[in-house]
Write a protein that holds these residues in place. Structure first.
Motif, PDB file in Angstrom:
ATOM      1  N   SER A  27      51.733 -15.031 -40.382  1.00 13.05           N
ATOM      2  CA  SER A  27      52.660 -14.309 -41.331  1.00 13.05           C
ATOM      3  C   SER A  27      52.260 -13.640 -42.243  1.00 13.05           C
ATOM      4  CB  SER A  27      53.270 -15.739 -42.310  1.00 13.05           C
ATOM      5  OG  SER A  27      52.236 -15.998 -43.280  1.00 13.05           O
ATOM      6  N   PRO A  28      52.775 -12.422 -42.816  1.00 13.25           N
ATOM      7  CA  PRO A  28      52.560 -11.537 -43.495  1.00 13.25           C
ATOM      8  C   PRO A  28      51.854 -12.069 -44.957  1.00 13.25           C
ATOM      9  CG  PRO A  28      54.722 -10.967 -42.790  1.00 13.25           C
ATOM     10  CD  PRO A  28      54.328 -12.141 -42.430  1.00 13.25           C
ATOM     11  N   LYS A  29      52.221 -13.216 -45.394  1.00 14.20           N
ATOM     12  CA  LYS A  29      51.622 -13.679 -46.862  1.00 14.20           C
ATOM     13  C   LYS A  29      50.195 -14.139 -46.247  1.00 14.20           C
ATOM     14  CE  LYS A  29      51.997 -17.033 -50.136  1.00 14.20           C
ATOM     15  NZ  LYS A  29      52.998 -18.347 -50.812  1.00 14.20           N
ATOM     16  N   LEU A  30      50.014 -14.697 -45.028  1.00 16.10           N
ATOM     17  CA  LEU A  30      48.544 -15.240 -44.761  1.00 16.10           C
ATOM     18  C   LEU A  30      47.642 -13.914 -44.563  1.00 16.10           C
ATOM     19  CD1 LEU A  30      46.952 -17.577 -44.238  1.00 16.10           C
ATOM     20  CD2 LEU A  30      47.887 -17.634 -41.868  1.00 16.10           C
ATOM     21  N   LEU A  31      48.294 -13.092 -43.864  1.00 14.71           N
ATOM     22  CA  LEU A  31      47.715 -11.692 -43.545  1.00 14.71           C
ATOM     23  C   LEU A  31      46.993 -11.109 -44.851  1.00 14.71           C
ATOM     24  CD1 LEU A  31      49.383  -9.648 -40.661  1.00 14.71           C
ATOM     25  CD2 LEU A  31      47.096 -10.713 -40.582  1.00 14.71           C
ATOM     26  N   LEU A  32      47.959 -11.072 -45.835  1.00 17.34           N
ATOM     27  CA  LEU A  32      47.432 -10.567 -47.358  1.00 17.34           C
ATOM     28  C   LEU A  32      46.402 -11.278 -47.721  1.00 17.34           C
ATOM     29  CD1 LEU A  32      47.861  -8.474 -49.282  1.00 17.34           C
ATOM     30  CD2 LEU A  32      49.929  -9.821 -50.372  1.00 17.34           C
ATOM     31  N   GLN A  33      46.777 -12.640 -47.749  1.00 14.80           N
ATOM     32  CA  GLN A  33      45.754 -13.578 -48.375  1.00 14.80           C
ATOM     33  C   GLN A  33      44.443 -13.368 -47.554  1.00 14.80           C
ATOM     34  OE1 GLN A  33      46.977 -17.986 -48.505  1.00 14.80           O
ATOM     35  NE2 GLN A  33      46.043 -17.764 -50.513  1.00 14.80           N
ATOM     36  N   GLN A  34      44.129 -13.409 -46.409  1.00 16.15           N
ATOM     37  CA  GLN A  34      42.870 -13.201 -45.633  1.00 16.15           C
ATOM     38  C   GLN A  34      42.353 -11.916 -46.066  1.00 16.15           C
ATOM     39  OE1 GLN A  34      44.398 -13.498 -41.640  1.00 16.15           O
ATOM     40  NE2 GLN A  34      44.139 -15.710 -41.494  1.00 16.15           N
ATOM     41  N   THR A  35      42.855 -10.807 -46.289  1.00 16.13           N
ATOM     42  CA  THR A  35      42.564  -9.625 -46.561  1.00 16.13           C
ATOM     43  C   THR A  35      42.171  -9.711 -47.893  1.00 16.13           C
ATOM     44  OG1 THR A  35      43.882  -8.302 -45.173  1.00 16.13           O
ATOM     45  CG2 THR A  35      42.875  -7.063 -46.657  1.00 16.13           C
ATOM     46  N   VAL A  36      42.767 -10.199 -48.934  1.00 13.55           N
ATOM     47  CA  VAL A  36      42.290 -10.225 -50.339  1.00 13.55           C
ATOM     48  C   VAL A  36      41.176 -11.155 -50.533  1.00 13.55           C
ATOM     49  CG1 VAL A  36      43.202 -11.434 -52.448  1.00 13.55           C
ATOM     50  CG2 VAL A  36      44.791  -9.943 -51.354  1.00 13.55           C
ATOM     51  N   ASN A  37      40.954 -12.249 -49.679  1.00 12.75           N
ATOM     52  CA  ASN A  37      39.946 -13.247 -49.737  1.00 12.75           C
ATOM     53  C   ASN A  37      38.564 -12.357 -49.350  1.00 12.75           C
ATOM     54  OD1 ASN A  37      41.349 -15.292 -50.891  1.00 12.75           O
ATOM     55  ND2 ASN A  37      41.742 -16.555 -48.718  1.00 12.75           N
ATOM     56  N   HIS A  38      38.783 -11.444 -48.300  1.00 10.50           N
ATOM     57  CA  HIS A  38      37.670 -10.788 -48.117  1.00 10.50           C
ATOM     58  C   HIS A  38      37.097  -9.744 -48.861  1.00 10.50           C
ATOM     59  CE1 HIS A  38      35.197  -8.946 -44.804  1.00 10.50           C
ATOM     60  NE2 HIS A  38      35.649  -7.737 -45.381  1.00 10.50           N
ATOM     61  N   ILE A  39      38.286  -9.189 -49.770  1.00 13.82           N
ATOM     62  CA  ILE A  39      37.775  -8.337 -50.724  1.00 13.82           C
ATOM     63  C   ILE A  39      37.065  -9.123 -51.877  1.00 13.82           C
ATOM     64  CG2 ILE A  39      38.463  -6.490 -52.194  1.00 13.82           C
ATOM     65  CD1 ILE A  39      40.598  -5.808 -50.255  1.00 13.82           C
ATOM     66  N   HIS A  40      37.993 -10.021 -52.583  1.00 12.51           N
ATOM     67  CA  HIS A  40      37.749 -10.879 -53.602  1.00 12.51           C
ATOM     68  C   HIS A  40      38.542 -11.907 -53.855  1.00 12.51           C
ATOM     69  CE1 HIS A  40      36.230 -11.685 -57.781  1.00 12.51           C
ATOM     70  NE2 HIS A  40      37.515 -11.681 -58.122  1.00 12.51           N
ATOM     71  N   PRO A  41      38.254 -13.109 -53.556  1.00 10.64           N
ATOM     72  CA  PRO A  41      38.925 -14.310 -53.647  1.00 10.64           C
ATOM     73  C   PRO A  41      39.579 -14.427 -54.865  1.00 10.64           C
ATOM     74  CG  PRO A  41      36.985 -14.935 -52.450  1.00 10.64           C
ATOM     75  CD  PRO A  41      36.699 -13.475 -52.898  1.00 10.64           C
ATOM     76  N   LEU A  42      41.122 -14.818 -54.786  1.00 14.51           N
ATOM     77  CA  LEU A  42      41.807 -15.057 -56.138  1.00 14.51           C
ATOM     78  C   LEU A  42      42.174 -16.400 -56.164  1.00 14.51           C
ATOM     79  CD1 LEU A  42      44.316 -12.173 -56.085  1.00 14.51           C
ATOM     80  CD2 LEU A  42      42.352 -12.432 -57.462  1.00 14.51           C
ATOM     81  N   SER A  43      42.454 -16.893 -57.450  1.00 18.03           N
ATOM     82  CA  SER A  43      42.952 -18.455 -57.506  1.00 18.03           C
ATOM     83  C   SER A  43      44.280 -18.326 -56.996  1.00 18.03           C
ATOM     84  CB  SER A  43      42.942 -18.834 -59.170  1.00 18.03           C
ATOM     85  OG  SER A  43      44.019 -18.120 -59.634  1.00 18.03           O
TER      86      SER A  43
END
Length: 194
Positions: free
Chosen positions: A3-19
């Motif tokens: 899903s687009p949301k999961l793709l975005l979350q995976q990319t964000v987590n790779h850069i800097h994990p968010l709460s």
């Protein structure tokens, strides 16, 4: 398909994990957007209004001089952020063009909304800073390649960074990115062990 949301979350987590709260606030800014092949998303002289997140497709950022010579600077594809970031962050007219090379699907967020969110979510500001710092590091590496490497070395470095690039980017754009004439690109490919 992820899903687009999961793709975005995976990319964000790779850069800097968010709460979870920060990620949901960030994700809420993004709206689905699609573009056809060879569609201009941002033109030189215009201010970039959006941060794009690529769900599917291929794009390039390029410069066009007064003699209509193109310089391909960056490719973006699935799970990359895209757009003309210096124009967006500084809210100044772009010197570059951002176009799709294939039909593309994005999530995109407006600069205005991102800027407002930064005031209330410091972790997102850290995410953007780390993402921009990573992009800047990549640009410095690319400058070294352009000034010091042969065409063969530039091509090998590109393949190390993005081994799948030959399958997704038309060769004429890869030749432009490396800085050689497209007619010499097949010779280059044949001279290198891939």
């Amino acid at each position: 398909m992820t899903s687009p949301k999961l793709l975005l979350q995976q990319t964000v987590n790779h850069i800097h994990p968010l709460s979870e709260e920060d990620f949901e606030a960030f994700y809420a800014l993004f709206k689905p957007f699609s573009a056809k092949r060879k569609e201009m998303l941002t033109e030189a002289g215009c201010v970039e209004k959006y941060l794009y997140f690529v769900v599917d497709g291929l794009q390039r950022l390029y410069y066009l001089d007064e003699q209509n010579r193109e310089a391909t600077l960056v490719f973006s594809y699935q799970s990359n952020f895209g757009g003309i970031l210096d124009s967006m962050m500084n809210q100044t007219p772009s010197k570059y063009y951002y176009e799709t090379l294939s039909p593309s699907v994005f999530l995109r967020a407006s600069y205005t909304q991102i800027d407002e969110l930064l005031a209330t979510h410091p972790a997102i500001e850290v995410l953007l800073r780390k993402g921009l710092t990573g992009a800047f590091s990549g640009i410095l590496e690319r400058l070294v390649e352009l000034q010091c490497f042969s065409s063969e070395e530039k091509f090998q470095q590109l393949l190390r960074r993005s081994p799948h690039i030959l399958q997704i980017v038309p060769h004429k754009y890869l030749a432009n990115y490396i800085g050689i004439d497209p007619s010499n690109f097949s010779k280059l490919i044949n001279s290198i062990k891939i």
